[in-house]
Design a protein around this motif. Structure first.
Motif, PDB file in Angstrom:
ATOM      1  N   MET A  10       0.606  16.229   2.062  1.00  0.00           N
ATOM      2  CA  MET A  10       0.900  16.090   0.628  1.00  0.00           C
ATOM      3  C   MET A  10       2.380  15.774   0.397  1.00  0.00           C
ATOM      4  SD  MET A  10      -1.665  16.213  -1.393  1.00  0.00           S
ATOM      5  CE  MET A  10      -3.401  16.724  -1.435  1.00  0.00           C
ATOM      6  N   VAL A  32      -3.346  19.882   5.899  1.00  0.00           N
ATOM      7  CA  VAL A  32      -2.824  21.258   5.782  1.00  0.00           C
ATOM      8  C   VAL A  32      -1.392  21.157   5.282  1.00  0.00           C
ATOM      9  CG1 VAL A  32      -2.378  23.448   6.949  1.00  0.00           C
ATOM     10  CG2 VAL A  32      -4.280  22.003   7.705  1.00  0.00           C
ATOM     11  N   ASN A  34       1.533  23.483   2.706  1.00  0.00           N
ATOM     12  CA  ASN A  34       1.782  24.661   1.847  1.00  0.00           C
ATOM     13  C   ASN A  34       2.568  24.303   0.584  1.00  0.00           C
ATOM     14  OD1 ASN A  34       4.366  24.254   2.768  1.00  0.00           O
ATOM     15  ND2 ASN A  34       4.529  26.185   3.895  1.00  0.00           N
ATOM     16  N   SER A  38       6.685  19.771  -1.974  1.00  0.00           N
ATOM     17  CA  SER A  38       5.894  18.689  -2.582  1.00  0.00           C
ATOM     18  C   SER A  38       4.927  19.257  -3.601  1.00  0.00           C
ATOM     19  CB  SER A  38       5.104  17.963  -1.489  1.00  0.00           C
ATOM     20  OG  SER A  38       4.220  18.871  -0.863  1.00  0.00           O
ATOM     21  N   SER A  56       0.248  27.559   5.097  1.00  0.00           N
ATOM     22  CA  SER A  56       1.308  27.250   6.065  1.00  0.00           C
ATOM     23  C   SER A  56       0.665  26.895   7.401  1.00  0.00           C
ATOM     24  CB  SER A  56       2.245  28.445   6.239  1.00  0.00           C
ATOM     25  OG  SER A  56       2.991  28.600   5.060  1.00  0.00           O
ATOM     26  N   GLU A  58       1.586  26.906  10.470  1.00  0.00           N
ATOM     27  CA  GLU A  58       1.735  27.791  11.630  1.00  0.00           C
ATOM     28  C   GLU A  58       0.783  28.990  11.564  1.00  0.00           C
ATOM     29  OE1 GLU A  58       3.942  26.963   9.417  1.00  0.00           O
ATOM     30  OE2 GLU A  58       5.220  28.618   8.770  1.00  0.00           O
ATOM     31  N   LEU A  74       3.289  16.126  10.464  1.00  0.00           N
ATOM     32  CA  LEU A  74       4.389  15.758   9.561  1.00  0.00           C
ATOM     33  C   LEU A  74       5.158  16.945   8.989  1.00  0.00           C
ATOM     34  CD1 LEU A  74       2.883  12.999   9.727  1.00  0.00           C
ATOM     35  CD2 LEU A  74       3.130  12.787   7.282  1.00  0.00           C
ATOM     36  N   GLN A  97       5.856  24.873  15.007  1.00  0.00           N
ATOM     37  CA  GLN A  97       4.803  24.069  14.374  1.00  0.00           C
ATOM     38  C   GLN A  97       4.325  22.956  15.302  1.00  0.00           C
ATOM     39  OE1 GLN A  97       6.186  23.021  10.384  1.00  0.00           O
ATOM     40  NE2 GLN A  97       6.913  25.112  10.127  1.00  0.00           N
ATOM     41  N   ILE A 115       6.470  13.311  14.320  1.00  0.00           N
ATOM     42  CA  ILE A 115       7.576  12.593  13.675  1.00  0.00           C
ATOM     43  C   ILE A 115       8.869  13.286  14.080  1.00  0.00           C
ATOM     44  CG2 ILE A 115       8.525  11.686  11.548  1.00  0.00           C
ATOM     45  CD1 ILE A 115       5.802  10.691  11.594  1.00  0.00           C
ATOM     46  N   THR A 117      13.141  12.230  14.743  1.00  0.00           N
ATOM     47  CA  THR A 117      14.201  11.820  13.802  1.00  0.00           C
ATOM     48  C   THR A 117      15.215  10.924  14.496  1.00  0.00           C
ATOM     49  OG1 THR A 117      16.025  12.606  12.427  1.00  0.00           O
ATOM     50  CG2 THR A 117      15.491  13.966  14.309  1.00  0.00           C
ATOM     51  N   TYR A 150      18.952  20.632  13.602  1.00  0.00           N
ATOM     52  CA  TYR A 150      17.740  19.865  13.278  1.00  0.00           C
ATOM     53  C   TYR A 150      17.472  18.798  14.349  1.00  0.00           C
ATOM     54  CZ  TYR A 150      14.945  16.406  10.615  1.00  0.00           C
ATOM     55  OH  TYR A 150      14.002  15.497  10.200  1.00  0.00           O
ATOM     56  N   PRO A 177      12.165   8.030  12.852  1.00  0.00           N
ATOM     57  CA  PRO A 177      12.334   7.260  11.617  1.00  0.00           C
ATOM     58  C   PRO A 177      13.804   7.106  11.225  1.00  0.00           C
ATOM     59  CG  PRO A 177      11.109   9.324  11.252  1.00  0.00           C
ATOM     60  CD  PRO A 177      11.762   9.418  12.581  1.00  0.00           C
ATOM     61  N   ASN A 179      15.818   6.601   7.843  1.00  0.00           N
ATOM     62  CA  ASN A 179      15.924   6.596   6.369  1.00  0.00           C
ATOM     63  C   ASN A 179      14.731   5.944   5.669  1.00  0.00           C
ATOM     64  OD1 ASN A 179      18.856   6.946   7.327  1.00  0.00           O
ATOM     65  ND2 ASN A 179      18.917   7.494   5.167  1.00  0.00           N
ATOM     66  N   ILE A 180      13.671   6.709   5.565  1.00  0.00           N
ATOM     67  CA  ILE A 180      12.455   6.236   4.916  1.00  0.00           C
ATOM     68  C   ILE A 180      12.565   6.529   3.413  1.00  0.00           C
ATOM     69  CG2 ILE A 180       9.926   6.300   4.984  1.00  0.00           C
ATOM     70  CD1 ILE A 180      11.451   5.637   7.706  1.00  0.00           C
ATOM     71  N   GLN A 185       9.945  10.036  -3.764  1.00  0.00           N
ATOM     72  CA  GLN A 185      10.584  10.872  -2.743  1.00  0.00           C
ATOM     73  C   GLN A 185      11.252  12.044  -3.467  1.00  0.00           C
ATOM     74  OE1 GLN A 185      13.624   8.868  -0.431  1.00  0.00           O
ATOM     75  NE2 GLN A 185      13.096  10.100   1.353  1.00  0.00           N
ATOM     76  N   ASN A 323       8.319  15.329  -7.003  1.00  0.00           N
ATOM     77  CA  ASN A 323       7.450  14.790  -5.953  1.00  0.00           C
ATOM     78  C   ASN A 323       6.009  14.818  -6.418  1.00  0.00           C
ATOM     79  OD1 ASN A 323       6.996  13.649  -3.557  1.00  0.00           O
ATOM     80  ND2 ASN A 323       7.118  15.520  -2.379  1.00  0.00           N
TER      81      ASN A 323
HETATM   82  N1  LIG Z   1      11.880  10.822   4.976  1.00  0.00           N
HETATM   83  C1  LIG Z   1      12.658  10.488   5.999  1.00  0.00           C
HETATM   84  O1  LIG Z   1      13.524   9.615   5.894  1.00  0.00           O
HETATM   85  C2  LIG Z   1      12.503  11.154   7.327  1.00  0.00           C
HETATM   86  C3  LIG Z   1      13.477  10.907   8.284  1.00  0.00           C
HETATM   87  C4  LIG Z   1      13.360  11.538   9.531  1.00  0.00           C
HETATM   88  C5  LIG Z   1      12.272  12.333   9.790  1.00  0.00           C
HETATM   89  N2  LIG Z   1      11.331  12.543   8.843  1.00  0.00           N
HETATM   90  C6  LIG Z   1      10.209  13.421   9.210  1.00  0.00           C
HETATM   91  O2  LIG Z   1       9.025  12.976   8.579  1.00  0.00           O
HETATM   92  C7  LIG Z   1       8.182  14.092   8.297  1.00  0.00           C
HETATM   93  C8  LIG Z   1       7.730  14.054   6.849  1.00  0.00           C
HETATM   94  O3  LIG Z   1       8.868  13.961   6.020  1.00  0.00           O
HETATM   95  P1  LIG Z   1       8.784  13.680   4.446  1.00  0.00           P
HETATM   96  O4  LIG Z   1       9.960  12.841   4.101  1.00  0.00           O
HETATM   97  O5  LIG Z   1       7.437  13.233   4.047  1.00  0.00           O
HETATM   98  O6  LIG Z   1       9.089  15.143   3.916  1.00  0.00           O
HETATM   99  P2  LIG Z   1       8.333  16.019   2.787  1.00  0.00           P
HETATM  100  O7  LIG Z   1       9.126  17.270   2.630  1.00  0.00           O
HETATM  101  O8  LIG Z   1       8.056  15.212   1.585  1.00  0.00           O
HETATM  102  O9  LIG Z   1       6.938  16.333   3.509  1.00  0.00           O
HETATM  103  C9  LIG Z   1       6.738  17.427   4.358  1.00  0.00           C
HETATM  104  C10 LIG Z   1       5.481  18.139   3.879  1.00  0.00           C
HETATM  105  O10 LIG Z   1       5.218  19.252   4.750  1.00  0.00           O
HETATM  106  C11 LIG Z   1       4.935  20.398   3.941  1.00  0.00           C
HETATM  107  N3  LIG Z   1       5.316  21.562   4.741  1.00  0.00           N
HETATM  108  C12 LIG Z   1       6.574  21.920   5.144  1.00  0.00           C
HETATM  109  N4  LIG Z   1       6.514  23.032   5.906  1.00  0.00           N
HETATM  110  C13 LIG Z   1       5.191  23.373   6.003  1.00  0.00           C
HETATM  111  C14 LIG Z   1       4.481  24.396   6.688  1.00  0.00           C
HETATM  112  N5  LIG Z   1       5.124  25.315   7.411  1.00  0.00           N
HETATM  113  N6  LIG Z   1       3.122  24.441   6.568  1.00  0.00           N
HETATM  114  C15 LIG Z   1       2.451  23.523   5.832  1.00  0.00           C
HETATM  115  N7  LIG Z   1       3.086  22.517   5.166  1.00  0.00           N
HETATM  116  C16 LIG Z   1       4.436  22.453   5.252  1.00  0.00           C
HETATM  117  C17 LIG Z   1       5.714  20.218   2.674  1.00  0.00           C
HETATM  118  O11 LIG Z   1       5.149  20.936   1.574  1.00  0.00           O
HETATM  119  C18 LIG Z   1       5.608  18.698   2.469  1.00  0.00           C
HETATM  120  O12 LIG Z   1       4.457  18.366   1.712  1.00  0.00           O
HETATM  121  C19 LIG Z   1       8.992  15.338   8.698  1.00  0.00           C
HETATM  122  O13 LIG Z   1       8.606  15.727  10.000  1.00  0.00           O
HETATM  123  C20 LIG Z   1      10.406  14.840   8.730  1.00  0.00           C
HETATM  124  O14 LIG Z   1      11.211  15.580   9.637  1.00  0.00           O
HETATM  125  C21 LIG Z   1      11.431  11.993   7.606  1.00  0.00           C
END
Ligand SMILES: NC(=O)c1ccc[n+]([C@@H]2O[C@H](COP(=O)([O-])OP(=O)(O)OC[C@H]3O[C@@H](n4cnc5c(N)ncnc54)[C@H](O)[C@@H]3O)[C@@H](O)[C@H]2O)c1
Length: 323
Positions: A10, A32, A34, A38, A56, A58, A74, A97, A115, A117, A150, A177, A179-180, A185, A323
Motif C-alpha cells: 500500500m 501485508v 501496516n 501510507s 506489521s 514481522e 517492499l 523483515q 528492494i 538502495t 540505512y 533504486p 530516486n523514484i 509520494q 499518500n
Molecule cells: N522511493 C524511493 O526513491 C526509494 C529509494 C530507495 C529504496 N526504496 C525502497 O523501496 C521500498 C518501498 O519504498 P516506498 O517509496 O514505496 O516507501 P513507502 O513508505 O511509501 O512504502 C513502504 C510501505 O511499507 C509499509 N510498512 C513499513 N513498515 C512496515 C512493517 N513493519 N510491516 C508492514 N508494512 C510496513 C508502509 O506502511 C508503506 O505502505 C522500500 O524498501 C524502500 O527502502 C525506495
C-alpha cells in the motif's frame, strides 16, 4: 494461477506495482502493510483478486496452506526524514523483515525480490560518464551517520540473500533504486520533489541543502515497476540491478529552479545547512546509475523525462502532500 505476496504493497511504489500486476497478469495478490507511512487504496483492497492484511509484516505469518510463487518485499523505513525516526533500530528492522520474507521464500520455493538502495554506493568517487555500476559493492562512508546505518542495513540484506542462496537454493533478485518519484509520494518523508512542491504550494522558501551542486537523477515510479516486474518474470536469479534514469540528471539547485518555473510560485530559493534543521541528517553524494546491466538482461529502458515527472506531480495538485 500464481499467488503473489507483496509486503508494503500500500506504499508509494507498492500501489503502482499492484496496479501493474492486476492489469498484466491473472495473479492473486496478498498485500501485508501496516499503513505506517501510507494510506490504504480502497479500489485495490476491494479488488476480488486482492487480499489486504493490515498488519506489521514481522509479526505476520501466512495461513498454513498458503503457497506464494513470488514475493515482492517492499517494507522498510524510507526517505531522508523517514529513516531518521528509526535511528539505532534501522538495521534490526530492515534485516529482520528481509529475513522473515526470505524464510517464506525458501519454504515455499518462491522467487524473492528485495528492494535495496543506491545508498549502498556511499560516497564513491565521481564518475558521471559511466555512472555507478553494480559491481561496486562496498560503501565508502565519510562518517557514521543515520544514512549510513540505512545503507549498510540494505547492503547486509544483499549479502545475507547471497549467502542463504548458496546453501538453500534461494531464488532472489536485489534492486538498487535511484530516486523514484511520481504522483502521491508521501511528502513527509523528505523526498526532494514532493518537498519542493509542498514548499512552492505554501509560498515558503524552497530549501536547498548546501550550495545545491549535488547531482541527482529521477526515475518515474511507472518506469520503476515496469523494471522490477520484468526481472521478477525473467529466469534471472541471484542478480543485483540498478534501476534509475541516467537521462534525468540535474543538480538540486537546477531542480529547485525548474520547480519554481513549473509552479510559477513566488517562493524564493534559500540555501540551508540541513544538519542545523534536522539533527543527525546527512546529505547524499551525487547519485547517477549505470543501467547497462538491466537493459542488457531485460531490454528495459526508462521512458519518462524529468520535465514530464515534475509537471505531472505538480499538476496532481495537493494530492502529493498525502499518500
Ligand atoms: N522511493 C524511493 O526513491 C526509494 C529509494 C530507495 C529504496 N526504496 C525502497 O523501496 C521500498 C518501498 O519504498 P516506498 O517509496 O514505496 O516507501 P513507502 O513508505 O511509501 O512504502 C513502504 C510501505 O511499507 C509499509 N510498512 C513499513 N513498515 C512496515 C512493517 N513493519 N510491516 C508492514 N508494512 C510496513 C508502509 O506502511 C508503506 O505502505 C522500500 O524498501 C524502500 O527502502 C525506495
Amino acid at each position: 494461477m500464481k499467488n503473489i505476496l507483496i509486503t508494503g504493497g500500500m506504499g508509494f511504489i507498492g500501489k503502482f506495482l499492484v496496479r501493474k500486476l492486476l492489469s498484466e497478469r491473472d495473479y492473486k495478490l496478498t498485500i501485508v502493510d501496516n499503513l505506517s507511512s501510507s494510506k490504504a487504496d480502497e479500489q485495490i483492497s476491494a479488488n476480488p483478486r486482492v487480499k489486504f492484511v493490515n498488519e506489521s509484516f514481522e509479526k505476520w505469518t501466512p495461513p498454513t496452506d498458503a503457497k506464494y510463487h513470488q514475493i515482492y518485499h517492499l517494507t522498510s523505513p524510507v526517505g531522508p526524514l523517514g529513516v531518521l525516526k528509526y535511528k539505532g533500530r534501522i538495521g534490526e528492522m530492515i534485516l529482520g523483515q528481509l529475513y522473515h520474507a526470505a524464510e517464506f521464500a525458501m519454504k515455499m520455493d518462491a522467487k524473492l525480490l528485495e528492494i535495496s538502495t543506491s545508498e549502498v554506493y556511499g560516497q564513491q568517487p565521481d564518475n558521471e560518464q559511466e555512472g555507478q555500476r553494480e559491481d561496486i559493492d562496498k560503501i565508502v562512508p565519510s562518517n557514521l551517520t543515520v544514512r549510513l546505518e540505512y545503507g549498510v542495513a540494505k547492503l547486509l540484506c544483499e549479502i545475507v540473500l547471497k549467502n542463504l542462496s548458496r546453501d538453500n537454493k534461494l531464488d532472489y533478485i536485489c534492486i538498487r533504486p535511484f530516486n523514484i518519484v511520481g504522483p502521491q509520494q508521501n511528502g513527509d518523508l523528505g523526498f526532494i520533489i514532493p518537498r519542493f512542491l509542498k514548499q512552492a504550494a505554501l509560498g515558503n522558501p524552497l530549501t536547498v541543502y548546501g550550495d545545491g551542486s549535488q547531482k541527482r537523477t529521477f526515475t518515474h515510479v511507472q518506469d520503476f515497476v515496469d523494471a522490477i516486474f520484468l526481472v521478477m518474470e525473467s529466469d534471472r536469479t541471484g542478480e543485483i540491478y540498478n534501476v534509475g534514469n541516467p537521462n534525468n540528471v540535474t543538480t538540486v539547485l537546477d531542480l529547485a529552479e525548474k520547480i519554481k518555473a513549473v509552479t510559477k510560485t513566488s517562493s524564493e530559493i534559500s540555501f540551508v545547512d540541513p544538519v542545523a534543521m534536522f539533527k543527525d541528517f546527512a546529505e547524499a553524494w551525487n547519485k547517477i546509475p549505470n543501467i547497462e546491466k538491466i537493459s542488457a538482461h531485460t531490454g528495459w529502458q526508462p521512458k519518462y523525462s524529468l520535465d514530464f515527472i515534475v509537471k505531472e506531480v505538480a499538476e496532481m495538485g495537493e494530492s502529493y502532500l498525502i499518500n
